[in-house]
Motif scaffolding. Sequence first.
Motif, PDB file in Angstrom:
ATOM      1  N   SER A 287       3.123   2.047   2.196  1.00 60.02           N
ATOM      2  CA  SER A 287       3.610   2.424   3.521  1.00 60.02           C
ATOM      3  C   SER A 287       5.010   1.856   3.755  1.00 60.02           C
ATOM      4  CB  SER A 287       2.665   1.917   4.610  1.00 60.02           C
ATOM      5  OG  SER A 287       2.597   0.506   4.577  1.00 60.02           O
ATOM      6  N   LYS A 288       5.733   2.464   4.679  1.00 58.16           N
ATOM      7  CA  LYS A 288       7.097   2.048   5.015  1.00 58.16           C
ATOM      8  C   LYS A 288       7.204   1.877   6.526  1.00 58.16           C
ATOM      9  CE  LYS A 288       9.100   4.431   1.026  1.00 58.16           C
ATOM     10  NZ  LYS A 288      10.071   5.470   0.556  1.00 58.16           N
TER      11      LYS A 288
ATOM     12  N   ASP B 128       0.816  -1.218   0.000  1.00 59.16           N
ATOM     13  CA  ASP B 128       0.000   0.000   0.000  1.00 59.16           C
ATOM     14  C   ASP B 128       0.846   1.262   0.000  1.00 59.16           C
ATOM     15  OD1 ASP B 128       1.052  -0.200   2.485  1.00 59.16           O
ATOM     16  OD2 ASP B 128      -0.821   0.174   3.574  1.00 59.16           O
TER      17      ASP B 128
END
Length: 799
Positions: free
Chosen positions: A241-242, A239
């Motif tokens: 995100s990290k 998605d």
Amino acid sequence: MSVQSHATAFLSRLSACTMFFLTGLLISACGGGSDTQQSEIIAIIPHTASVSLGQTVQFRATGYMNNGQTQDLTSSVSWQSSNTGIATVSPSGLATSVTPGTINMTASWNGHSSTASLVVAKAALETLTITPPSASVVLGQAAQLTAIGTFSDKTTQDLTSVADWSSAQPAVATVNTAGLATSKAVGNTTVTASVGSITASNQLAVSPAALSAIVVGSAAAATPLGTKEQFTAQGVYTDGSKVDITNQVTWTSTPSGIVAIGTNGLAATHAVGNVTVTAVSAGVTGTGSFTVSPAALVSIAVQGTSATVPLGVNAQFTATGTYTDGSTSDITSTASWTGLPAGIVNVAPNGLAASKAAGTATITATASGISGSNKLTVTSATLVSIAVHSPSAALPLGTNGQLGATGTYTDGSTADLTSTATWTSSPAGIVAVSSAGAVSTKAVGNAAVTATSAGKSGSGKVAVSSAALVSIQVSSSRSSLPLGSTQQLNATGVYTDSSTQNLTGAVQWVSASPDVVGVSNAGLATAKAQGATNVLASSGAVTGATGLNVAAAELTSIGISPAAPTVPLGSNLQLSSLGSFTDGSSQDVTSQITWSVDRPDIAVITPGGMITGLQVGSAVVTASLNGVQASATITVQPLAIVGYFDATSGVDTTLRITNPAITGQDLCAMIYVFDNDQQLSECCGCLVSQNGLRTLSLNNNLLNNPLTGVQSKSGTVMVVSADYASNLSCNASAMTPTGAQIAWSTHLLKSSTGQTVSTEDTFSASPLNATLSSSLQAQCSFVQTLGSGQGICSCGTGD
């Protein structure tokens, strides 16, 4: 002609025939026999049909009879397709489409026929299916859905691009016109595809975002050998995100041997080189490059030969470098040296610091931008040497003398150090020197005296002559001696130097009353008679004395008789004690002794020394008198109770055994029957409980099963009381004698008058020694082993 026109003509003709019949004409004039029912018209229903390719249609044939009735002729007619390439027809009128087109279907019967039209259209869509049947996609990714249509001819076709797509929950996932489902949020939605009126729906699950990539990083691209580097792993998810997943990945490095990386991503360097660091999690891999450079200098330790030097004295300093890999190296000759503040020392390139003025300087070594330092203090000029002045003549032991000490300094000056120097002498014990240089003699000999100050020493000689005897001290560990005893006296000489010396073997010994106390040349005093006297020790004109008192003789030892007493169970034994005294005499002290037994359950003893055996076993008897003790081990022997029998009269004898519960436990009565030749005839063991009574018949229980098969007429019955708890079967070949039992026999005898007389005999008790006990068990074991059941007596009645 249409079906309707055919039916009209048929009805007209039917009416004409009917009228003709009424007028008496023959039915045959109406075109058929008088009783035969014939079809005039065949009608096909449906007359016109249309189906999609792959479908079937059922045709039916109806016959309109000349009698005005109708009949289903579907299975009777002959069906025919005008073009079987378009559609075929079965004998039952079922038409099956083959390819699109238009044909005629003909039904024939009895010379009549009828035709219907069939149009075969292209195959029609019947169902729609979405694949995959149940889709799952992680958040941030898309899933391609496919719409497969199934047609009436059973063919399938990908209708993805022509279908209308929709999602029930667009917030969870959307679907574009090409069937591509794009995730929007975690959850479930229903995806629908529509083609015309045909629809299909499937569930689409959106799961949490999945790891898609790992980014490996470190603070520096290179680090010196011996240091550590922290690597990080940043997870990139579907998605977008990290997340920091440093502690969740599996860390490795290649090639091996350059770094060792822990589970937390901390890499310890082990060798110089380039390395690839890899982080793996959930099948996703990320890498990073890293270089381990040669070890770097991290600190410098500066050490000097001395932290303090007097003015004019040099100090050598060294510089040791410590590197990142923990190694060290001497960098004294390569470092740059300084000494600050200036003027106190000069430091050479080799680290040699020359003192120039009193003060404290910081000595610093610098290399590769790293510095290390130490302090050097320059003090005032120091003492160089000390001269000691001692008396030229020898000092008698016990007299005193005065010493002197002069110090010479580095600047050439001198000073009196007598009262400030530290004085010592060697060898020790000849003289003692005070802090002020006063010498006291302690022993004859020559001594070296040394004055020490500020680490410097000077020495001189002192001679000491012998000391004179001042007094003699006579000592004894006892002032009162028992008659007949001896006592070693000691003579100690006290000399002018306050030293003492053992003169016991060198003095002359004299007793003022030799008949009371005698004394040998070695100072051994012997008490000869009761009284008091002085004993003197002399050396030259010096004499010492001590007083001694001779008292009555004292007890030195006691003995117990007999030395190893043995007493049968339940019997008494008188012990006696003989005392030995210091004057060599001996005396019966039995009545004065305090007697004790460590096992009162085994035996008890009276104040007069009478011991009684209570239980089989051993106990220690102790005799005490005036602090003197003696002990002996007493053994309480088990008993064997013996009775004799005579079976010649033919009258049976009853044997009774009872357990009086002296030991408070159940017992085994081990029974051994011997014939008149003292050969074991029978043996057995019988339980006799506490206060129990065992009754046996001589003839039936003890003589009825002899080993030899021949019944004894006379002999002996021996009963041994044994432990039951360790021998529950009362095996007479493995007994542990203990306790006491009582046995007696009842005899019925006929007198000379013919009357029967009853007598009772109690079995007699005798000690059972170890030899007899072993013999009984061995003989019974022999009987048990070789008798094949013979030689085993029985236990009668009771318990």
